[in-house]
Design a protein around this motif. Structure first.
Motif, PDB file in Angstrom:
ATOM      1  N   PRO A 161       0.814  -1.228   0.000  1.00 17.70           N
ATOM      2  CA  PRO A 161       0.000   0.000   0.000  1.00 17.70           C
ATOM      3  C   PRO A 161       0.838   1.264   0.000  1.00 17.70           C
ATOM      4  N   GLN A 162       2.037   1.199   0.559  1.00 20.18           N
ATOM      5  CA  GLN A 162       2.895   2.393   0.597  1.00 20.18           C
ATOM      6  C   GLN A 162       3.270   2.845  -0.808  1.00 20.18           C
ATOM      7  N   ARG A 163       3.575   1.906  -1.672  1.00 21.67           N
ATOM      8  CA  ARG A 163       3.913   2.253  -3.055  1.00 21.67           C
ATOM      9  C   ARG A 163       2.708   2.815  -3.801  1.00 21.67           C
ATOM     10  N   LEU A 164       1.523   2.302  -3.482  1.00 17.82           N
ATOM     11  CA  LEU A 164       0.319   2.751  -4.176  1.00 17.82           C
ATOM     12  C   LEU A 164      -0.063   4.174  -3.814  1.00 17.82           C
ATOM     13  N   GLY A 165       0.184   4.581  -2.573  1.00 18.26           N
ATOM     14  CA  GLY A 165      -0.273   5.878  -2.104  1.00 18.26           C
ATOM     15  C   GLY A 165       0.194   7.035  -2.963  1.00 18.26           C
ATOM     16  N   VAL A 166       1.470   7.087  -3.274  1.00 13.08           N
ATOM     17  CA  VAL A 166       2.027   8.183  -4.080  1.00 13.08           C
ATOM     18  C   VAL A 166       1.430   8.181  -5.485  1.00 13.08           C
ATOM     19  N   ASP A 167       1.308   6.982  -6.085  1.00  7.91           N
ATOM     20  CA  ASP A 167       0.750   6.900  -7.434  1.00  7.91           C
ATOM     21  C   ASP A 167      -0.695   7.384  -7.477  1.00  7.91           C
ATOM     22  N   LEU A 168      -1.486   6.985  -6.487  1.00  7.36           N
ATOM     23  CA  LEU A 168      -2.904   7.351  -6.489  1.00  7.36           C
ATOM     24  C   LEU A 168      -3.092   8.847  -6.258  1.00  7.36           C
ATOM     25  N   GLU A 169      -2.273   9.446  -5.430  1.00  2.00           N
ATOM     26  CA  GLU A 169      -2.370  10.897  -5.231  1.00  2.00           C
ATOM     27  C   GLU A 169      -2.081  11.639  -6.531  1.00  2.00           C
ATOM     28  N   LEU A 182     -15.272  10.555 -13.742  1.00  2.33           N
ATOM     29  CA  LEU A 182     -15.019   9.511 -12.754  1.00  2.33           C
ATOM     30  C   LEU A 182     -14.633   8.192 -13.416  1.00  2.33           C
ATOM     31  N   GLY A 183     -15.208   7.930 -14.595  1.00  3.11           N
ATOM     32  CA  GLY A 183     -14.906   6.683 -15.287  1.00  3.11           C
ATOM     33  C   GLY A 183     -13.430   6.564 -15.632  1.00  3.11           C
ATOM     34  N   GLN A 184     -12.838   7.637 -16.113  1.00  2.00           N
ATOM     35  CA  GLN A 184     -11.428   7.614 -16.473  1.00  2.00           C
ATOM     36  C   GLN A 184     -10.557   7.465 -15.232  1.00  2.00           C
ATOM     37  N   LEU A 185     -10.938   8.173 -14.148  1.00  3.21           N
ATOM     38  CA  LEU A 185     -10.183   8.059 -12.906  1.00  3.21           C
ATOM     39  C   LEU A 185     -10.236   6.624 -12.376  1.00  3.21           C
ATOM     40  N   THR A 186     -11.409   6.023 -12.428  1.00  2.45           N
ATOM     41  CA  THR A 186     -11.562   4.636 -11.973  1.00  2.45           C
ATOM     42  C   THR A 186     -10.695   3.695 -12.790  1.00  2.45           C
ATOM     43  N   GLU A 187     -10.671   3.916 -14.095  1.00  5.08           N
ATOM     44  CA  GLU A 187      -9.845   3.074 -14.971  1.00  5.08           C
ATOM     45  C   GLU A 187      -8.362   3.236 -14.665  1.00  5.08           C
ATOM     46  N   ASP A 188      -7.938   4.473 -14.433  1.00  8.72           N
ATOM     47  CA  ASP A 188      -6.526   4.724 -14.130  1.00  8.72           C
ATOM     48  C   ASP A 188      -6.123   4.089 -12.799  1.00  8.72           C
ATOM     49  N   ILE A 189      -7.000   4.192 -11.807  1.00 11.12           N
ATOM     50  CA  ILE A 189      -6.716   3.577 -10.506  1.00 11.12           C
ATOM     51  C   ILE A 189      -6.657   2.058 -10.641  1.00 11.12           C
ATOM     52  N   GLY A 190      -7.570   1.502 -11.446  1.00 11.93           N
ATOM     53  CA  GLY A 190      -7.555   0.059 -11.673  1.00 11.93           C
ATOM     54  C   GLY A 190      -6.241  -0.401 -12.291  1.00 11.93           C
ATOM     55  N   SER A 191      -5.700   0.397 -13.195  1.00  9.86           N
ATOM     56  CA  SER A 191      -4.420   0.043 -13.821  1.00  9.86           C
ATOM     57  C   SER A 191      -3.293   0.022 -12.805  1.00  9.86           C
ATOM     58  N   ARG A 192      -3.307   0.968 -11.860  1.00 10.29           N
ATOM     59  CA  ARG A 192      -2.268   0.983 -10.825  1.00 10.29           C
ATOM     60  C   ARG A 192      -2.384  -0.248  -9.923  1.00 10.29           C
ATOM     61  N   PHE A 193      -3.599  -0.654  -9.640  1.00 11.34           N
ATOM     62  CA  PHE A 193      -3.777  -1.844  -8.808  1.00 11.34           C
ATOM     63  C   PHE A 193      -3.386  -3.111  -9.563  1.00 11.34           C
ATOM     64  N   ASP A 194      -3.550  -3.109 -10.876  1.00 12.03           N
ATOM     65  CA  ASP A 194      -3.082  -4.259 -11.663  1.00 12.03           C
ATOM     66  C   ASP A 194      -1.564  -4.400 -11.538  1.00 12.03           C
ATOM     67  N   VAL A 195      -0.875  -3.264 -11.552  1.00  7.85           N
ATOM     68  CA  VAL A 195       0.578  -3.281 -11.363  1.00  7.85           C
ATOM     69  C   VAL A 195       0.919  -3.831  -9.976  1.00  7.85           C
ATOM     70  N   ALA A 196       0.160  -3.398  -8.967  1.00  4.52           N
ATOM     71  CA  ALA A 196       0.407  -3.869  -7.602  1.00  4.52           C
ATOM     72  C   ALA A 196       0.145  -5.371  -7.485  1.00  4.52           C
ATOM     73  N   ARG A 197      -0.898  -5.866  -8.176  1.00  8.46           N
ATOM     74  CA  ARG A 197      -1.190  -7.302  -8.145  1.00  8.46           C
ATOM     75  C   ARG A 197      -0.050  -8.090  -8.793  1.00  8.46           C
ATOM     76  N   ASN A 198       0.507  -7.550  -9.863  1.00  6.43           N
ATOM     77  CA  ASN A 198       1.648  -8.213 -10.503  1.00  6.43           C
ATOM     78  C   ASN A 198       2.849  -8.225  -9.566  1.00  6.43           C
ATOM     79  N   ARG A 199       3.039  -7.150  -8.838  1.00  8.35           N
ATOM     80  CA  ARG A 199       4.150  -7.112  -7.889  1.00  8.35           C
ATOM     81  C   ARG A 199       3.928  -8.126  -6.771  1.00  8.35           C
ATOM     82  N   ALA A 200       2.683  -8.272  -6.325  1.00  3.87           N
ATOM     83  CA  ALA A 200       2.379  -9.269  -5.292  1.00  3.87           C
ATOM     84  C   ALA A 200       2.695 -10.676  -5.792  1.00  3.87           C
ATOM     85  N   ALA A 201       2.365 -10.944  -7.049  1.00  6.77           N
ATOM     86  CA  ALA A 201       2.669 -12.255  -7.632  1.00  6.77           C
ATOM     87  C   ALA A 201       4.179 -12.469  -7.714  1.00  6.77           C
ATOM     88  N   PHE A 202       4.917 -11.400  -8.061  1.00 11.91           N
ATOM     89  CA  PHE A 202       6.375 -11.504  -8.120  1.00 11.91           C
ATOM     90  C   PHE A 202       6.960 -11.759  -6.731  1.00 11.91           C
TER      91      PHE A 202
END
Length: 301
Positions: A161-169, A182-202
Motif C-alpha cells: 500500500p505504501q507504493r500505491l499511495g504516491v501513485d494514487l495521489e 469519474l470513469g477515467q479516474l476509476t480506470e486509471d486507478i484500476g491500472s495501478r492496482f493491476d501493477v500492484a497485483r503483478n508485484r504481489a505475484a512476483f
C-alpha cells in the motif's frame, strides 16, 4: 575466473533437489492479491462518493483560465483536489494499518508453510537416494533463518500500500486538473492496482524460491551435507545463459557457485526470477550396513 570447488567425490551421488512448492507460491500470491482487491474496492467506493460531492467544483475549476490555476487563486483548502486527496489519505492510512496488522500473520504462515515443504522435500530426497529416514528438530540456526524470512516478507507486504499511495495521489491531482470524469479516474486507478497485483505475484514467486533455498540449505547443513550440484530449471526464454552453463556443476553449499554475469558467487534462487535448484551430493552406501547405520544416527541426532 571460476574458483569454485571441489570436484564431485567418487564416493558420492546426487540426490533429488527439494523443489519450491507451487501450491505455497499460489496461495501466498492469492492472499496478497485478495487484500489488494479489497483495498481497491474500498478506495473506489469512497473516492466515487467524494468525486460526486466535488463534481461541480471540479467542473468550475476546469473552466478557469490556466493562469488562475497556476497562481492557485482558489484557496487550497477549498479546492476539489484537496478534498479528494483528504478522502484518499484517510482510506490509505486505514489500509496501511490493515496491511501492517496482517503482515506478520501472513509472513509467519508463508515461512511455516515453506519450512514444511522444504523439510519434506529434503527428507524425501534423502530417503529416495539412500533409504534413510530422517527426522528434523528445530535448531537455533533454523529459528534464525525463519525469523529473517518472516521479517523480510512482513516488510514486503507492508510496502504494497505504501507504493500505491504516491501513485494514487498523482492520479487524483491530474484528474482534477484536467477535468476528467469519474470513469477515467476509476480506470486509471484500476491500472495501478493491476501493477500492484503483478508485484504481489512476483513477491510470492521470488520469496518462495529464496525461502525454499535458505531452508533447504539449513536442513542439509544439519545433516552434514556440504556439497551440492547446480540444477538449472527454466520455463522462460529469458533463462540466464550462465545458469545454463552451471547445470550439473558441484559446489560447496556454504559458498555458492561463481556466476560471471554478476561477478560473484551465488546460490540457486538468489537472483530475481531464478528458478534453479541444487541436488545434494550424498554418500554412496555400498560398503556395509554399519556405514549406513552410522550415517542414519548422525542424520537423526
Amino acid at each position: 575466473m571460476n574458483t569454485s570447488r571441489p570436484l564431485t567425490p567418487r564416493n558420492t551421488r546426487p540426490g533429488k533437489p527439494a523443489r519450491p512448492s507451487q501450491a505455497v507460491r499460489a496461495a501466498y500470491a492469492k492472499r496478497l492479491q485478495t487484500r489488494l482487491d479489497e483495498m481497491r474496492a474500498s478506495l473506489l467506493w469512497w473516492l466515487a462518493a467524494e468525486y460526486k460531492r466535488q463534481q461541480e467544483k471540479i467542473i468550475a475549476y476546469d473552466a478557469l483560465p490556466w493562469w488562475r490555476k497556476a497562481l492557485r487563486v482558489i484557496a487550497l483548502d477549498a479546492s476539489p483536489a484537496n478534498a479528494m486527496l483528504t478522502a484518499l489519505r484517510v482510506r490509505m492510512r486505514q489500509w496501511t494499518r490493515h496491511f501492517g496488522d496482517a503482515a506478520s500473520d501472513d509472513a509467519k504462515w508463508f515461512a511455516s508453510s515453506t519450512l514444511g515443504q522444504a523439510s519434506a522435500g529434503v527428507a524425501a530426497g534423502i530417503k529416495g537416494a539412500t533409504g534413510i529416514s530422517v527426522r528434523f528438530k528445530t535448531s537455533r540456526a533454523m529459528q534464525n533463518t525463519m525469523s529473517s524470512i518472516v521479517a523480510e516478507n512482513a516488510s514486503l507486504i507492508k510496502s504494497l500500500p505504501q507504493r500505491l499511495g504516491v501513485d494514487l495521489e498523482g492520479l487524483i491531482m491530474r484528474s482534477v486538473r484536467s477535468g476528467r470524469d469519474l470513469g477515467q479516474l476509476t480506470e486509471d486507478i484500476g491500472s495501478r492496482f493491476d501493477v500492484a497485483r503483478n508485484r504481489a505475484a512476483f513477491i510470492a514467486e521470488d520469496q518462495n524460491n529464496k525461502a525454499t533455498e535458505a531452508l533447504t540449505r539449513q536442513r542439509y547443513q544439519e545433516l552434514g551435507i556440504t556439497r551440492v550440484t547446480w540444477v538449472h530449471v527454466s520455463r522462460s526464454i529469458q533463462a540466464r545463459e550462465t545458469h545454463k552453463a552451471m547445470d550439473g556443476r558441484p559446489f560447496l553449499l556454504s559458498e555458492g557457485l561463481y556466476d560471471p554475469a554478476v561477478g560473484r558467487k551465488i546460490r540457486p534462487g538468489e537472483l530475481p526470477r531464478c528458478r534453479c535448484q541444487y541436488a545434494p551430493l550424498l554418500p554412496a552406501f555400498a560398503q556395509s550396513q554399519s556405514d549406513l547405520a552410522k550415517y542414519e544416527e548422525a542424520a537423526n541426532a
